[in-house]
Enzyme design. Structure first.
Site, mmCIF file in Angstrom:
data_model
loop_
_atom_site.group_PDB
_atom_site.id
_atom_site.type_symbol
_atom_site.label_atom_id
_atom_site.label_comp_id
_atom_site.label_asym_id
_atom_site.label_seq_id
_atom_site.Cartn_x
_atom_site.Cartn_y
_atom_site.Cartn_z
ATOM 1 N N LYS A 13 -7.951 9.033 -5.381
ATOM 2 C CA LYS A 13 -8.326 8.721 -3.993
ATOM 3 C C LYS A 13 -7.104 8.668 -3.083
ATOM 4 O O LYS A 13 -7.174 9.111 -1.945
ATOM 5 C CB LYS A 13 -9.187 7.460 -3.900
ATOM 6 C CG LYS A 13 -8.576 6.195 -4.425
ATOM 7 C CD LYS A 13 -9.606 5.066 -4.409
ATOM 8 C CE LYS A 13 -9.249 3.941 -5.356
ATOM 9 N NZ LYS A 13 -7.899 3.394 -5.287
ATOM 10 N N ARG A 88 -12.522 -3.742 -1.614
ATOM 11 C CA ARG A 88 -12.693 -3.687 -3.065
ATOM 12 C C ARG A 88 -13.617 -4.782 -3.556
ATOM 13 O O ARG A 88 -13.909 -4.839 -4.751
ATOM 14 C CB ARG A 88 -11.340 -3.867 -3.726
ATOM 15 C CG ARG A 88 -10.708 -2.581 -4.210
ATOM 16 C CD ARG A 88 -9.317 -2.907 -4.665
ATOM 17 N NE ARG A 88 -8.793 -2.034 -5.643
ATOM 18 C CZ ARG A 88 -7.767 -1.205 -5.425
ATOM 19 N NH1 ARG A 88 -7.258 -1.086 -4.234
ATOM 20 N NH2 ARG A 88 -7.282 -0.499 -6.404
ATOM 21 N N ARG A 123 1.207 9.072 -14.058
ATOM 22 C CA ARG A 123 1.464 8.911 -12.616
ATOM 23 C C ARG A 123 2.887 8.390 -12.364
ATOM 24 O O ARG A 123 3.372 7.523 -13.071
ATOM 25 C CB ARG A 123 0.443 7.924 -12.047
ATOM 26 C CG ARG A 123 0.628 7.681 -10.573
ATOM 27 C CD ARG A 123 -0.621 7.208 -9.933
ATOM 28 N NE ARG A 123 -0.960 5.832 -10.258
ATOM 29 C CZ ARG A 123 -2.009 5.219 -9.717
ATOM 30 N NH1 ARG A 123 -2.796 5.857 -8.885
ATOM 31 N NH2 ARG A 123 -2.293 3.982 -10.037
ATOM 32 N N ARG A 155 4.442 2.910 -12.163
ATOM 33 C CA ARG A 155 4.010 1.628 -11.595
ATOM 34 C C ARG A 155 3.846 0.577 -12.690
ATOM 35 O O ARG A 155 3.381 0.889 -13.780
ATOM 36 C CB ARG A 155 2.679 1.810 -10.868
ATOM 37 C CG ARG A 155 2.855 2.323 -9.472
ATOM 38 C CD ARG A 155 1.556 2.700 -8.828
ATOM 39 N NE ARG A 155 0.455 1.773 -9.017
ATOM 40 C CZ ARG A 155 -0.689 1.863 -8.355
ATOM 41 N NH1 ARG A 155 -0.867 2.811 -7.459
ATOM 42 N NH2 ARG A 155 -1.667 1.009 -8.590
ATOM 43 N N ARG A 166 -7.924 -2.987 -15.168
ATOM 44 C CA ARG A 166 -8.251 -2.532 -13.810
ATOM 45 C C ARG A 166 -9.595 -1.810 -13.787
ATOM 46 O O ARG A 166 -10.349 -1.927 -12.814
ATOM 47 C CB ARG A 166 -7.136 -1.625 -13.278
ATOM 48 C CG ARG A 166 -5.889 -2.429 -12.917
ATOM 49 C CD ARG A 166 -4.680 -1.552 -12.777
ATOM 50 N NE ARG A 166 -4.747 -0.675 -11.636
ATOM 51 C CZ ARG A 166 -4.089 0.473 -11.562
ATOM 52 N NH1 ARG A 166 -3.349 0.898 -12.565
ATOM 53 N NH2 ARG A 166 -4.182 1.205 -10.477
HETATM 54 P P1 AMP Z 1 -4.004 0.676 -5.742
HETATM 55 O O1 AMP Z 1 -2.689 1.301 -5.415
HETATM 56 O O2 AMP Z 1 -5.049 0.912 -4.689
HETATM 57 O O3 AMP Z 1 -4.493 1.033 -7.127
HETATM 58 O O4 AMP Z 1 -3.754 -0.925 -5.755
HETATM 59 C C1 AMP Z 1 -2.853 -1.510 -6.677
HETATM 60 C C2 AMP Z 1 -3.198 -2.972 -6.896
HETATM 61 O O5 AMP Z 1 -3.067 -3.697 -5.655
HETATM 62 C C3 AMP Z 1 -4.638 -3.248 -7.353
HETATM 63 O O6 AMP Z 1 -4.784 -3.095 -8.761
HETATM 64 C C4 AMP Z 1 -4.814 -4.692 -6.898
HETATM 65 O O7 AMP Z 1 -4.152 -5.591 -7.755
HETATM 66 C C5 AMP Z 1 -4.073 -4.713 -5.559
HETATM 67 N N1 AMP Z 1 -4.974 -4.366 -4.440
HETATM 68 C C6 AMP Z 1 -4.952 -3.232 -3.666
HETATM 69 N N2 AMP Z 1 -5.936 -3.246 -2.760
HETATM 70 C C7 AMP Z 1 -6.616 -4.406 -2.955
HETATM 71 C C8 AMP Z 1 -7.772 -4.990 -2.358
HETATM 72 N N3 AMP Z 1 -8.439 -4.362 -1.365
HETATM 73 N N4 AMP Z 1 -8.176 -6.190 -2.828
HETATM 74 C C9 AMP Z 1 -7.538 -6.825 -3.821
HETATM 75 N N5 AMP Z 1 -6.467 -6.335 -4.448
HETATM 76 C C10 AMP Z 1 -5.988 -5.131 -4.025
#
Ligand code: AMP
Length: 207
Positions: A13, A88, A123, A155, A166
């Site tokens: 995404k 989320r 990644r 990461r 996750r």
């Molecule tokens: P992402 O890069 O979108 O996979 O986000 C990495 C991490 O950031 C996630 O696994 C969550 O721990 C945190 N995170 C990102 N967006 C949110 C959200 N909208 N609500 C809660 N935690 C978030």
């Protein structure tokens, strides 16, 4: 246009959001990237978020909601934006509605779990600008570095145990909010190849 991009972690995404942004000029707001920036700066939000992120858990709703509301109020969002990784939880979706934000479209990227596990393992992210690459599917033209000169790293939440957690959290908390937006959801099944996937996405969105 205000659009949400949803999908499991590693569904691509973020990559599709970046390409849609480049093609349409609509800015992308990635909550994950914002949090990683805060962590790199060592800010209060960054310190608070770090523990949750490393365990594959969500950062508390109040922290995320405040961060996103401030971001979308900036000038560059006046004509719309693409939200990558927000909302989320149902509470986050409701907070947007309560703030009077009307979502126009929700893109759902549907990807089998095994593919997600393979993708996340390969990644790499730029420590400096946050751009995302993949060792096989999207290698950086600058080798171990980002074209911006930054170093590419794995990461902290892309480890096998964290990936599993996750995915569990996604199915438990995020997948159900698709019902909240049921009338707006445009679902696109993942296909190999970023450009091919983007063609499908643009067509499905009518862009
Ligand atoms: P992402 O890069 O979108 O996979 O986000 C990495 C991490 O950031 C996630 O696994 C969550 O721990 C945190 N995170 C990102 N967006 C949110 C959200 N909208 N609500 C809660 N935690 C978030």
């Amino acid at each position: 246009m205000k659009m949400l991009i949803m999908g499991a972690p590693g569904s691509g995404k973020g990559t599709q959001a970046e390409i849609i942004s480049e093609k349409t000029g609509i800015p992308t707001i990635s909550t994950g990237a914002m949090l990683r920036e805060e962590m790199a700066k060592g800010s209060k939000i960054g310190k608070e978020a770090e523990g949750y992120i490393k365990q594959g858990l969500f950062v508390p709703d109040d922290v995320i909601i405040a961060m996103v509301m401030e971001r979308v109020s900036r000038d560059d969002c006046a004509n719309g934006y693409i939200l990558d990784g927000f909302p989320r939880t149902l509470k986050q979706a409701e907070a947007m509605t309560e703030a009077g934000i009307k979502v126009d479209k929700v893109l759902l990227i549907d990807t089998p779990d095994q593919e997600i596990i393979d993708r996340l393992g390969g990644r790499r992210v730029c420590e400096t600008c946050g751009a995302t690459f993949h060792v096989v599917n999207k290698p950086s033209p600058a080798g171990d570095n980002c074209p911006c000169g930054g170093k590419l790293i794995t990461r902290a939440d892309d480890t096998p145990e964290t990936i599993k957690k996750r995915l569990e959290v996604y199915y438990d908390q995020t997948a159900p909010i698709l019902d909240y937006y049921s009338e707006l959801v445009v679902k696109v099944e993942s296909v190999p190849g970023i450009a091919e996937m983007n063609e499908r996405v643009m067509e499905a969105l009518g862009l």
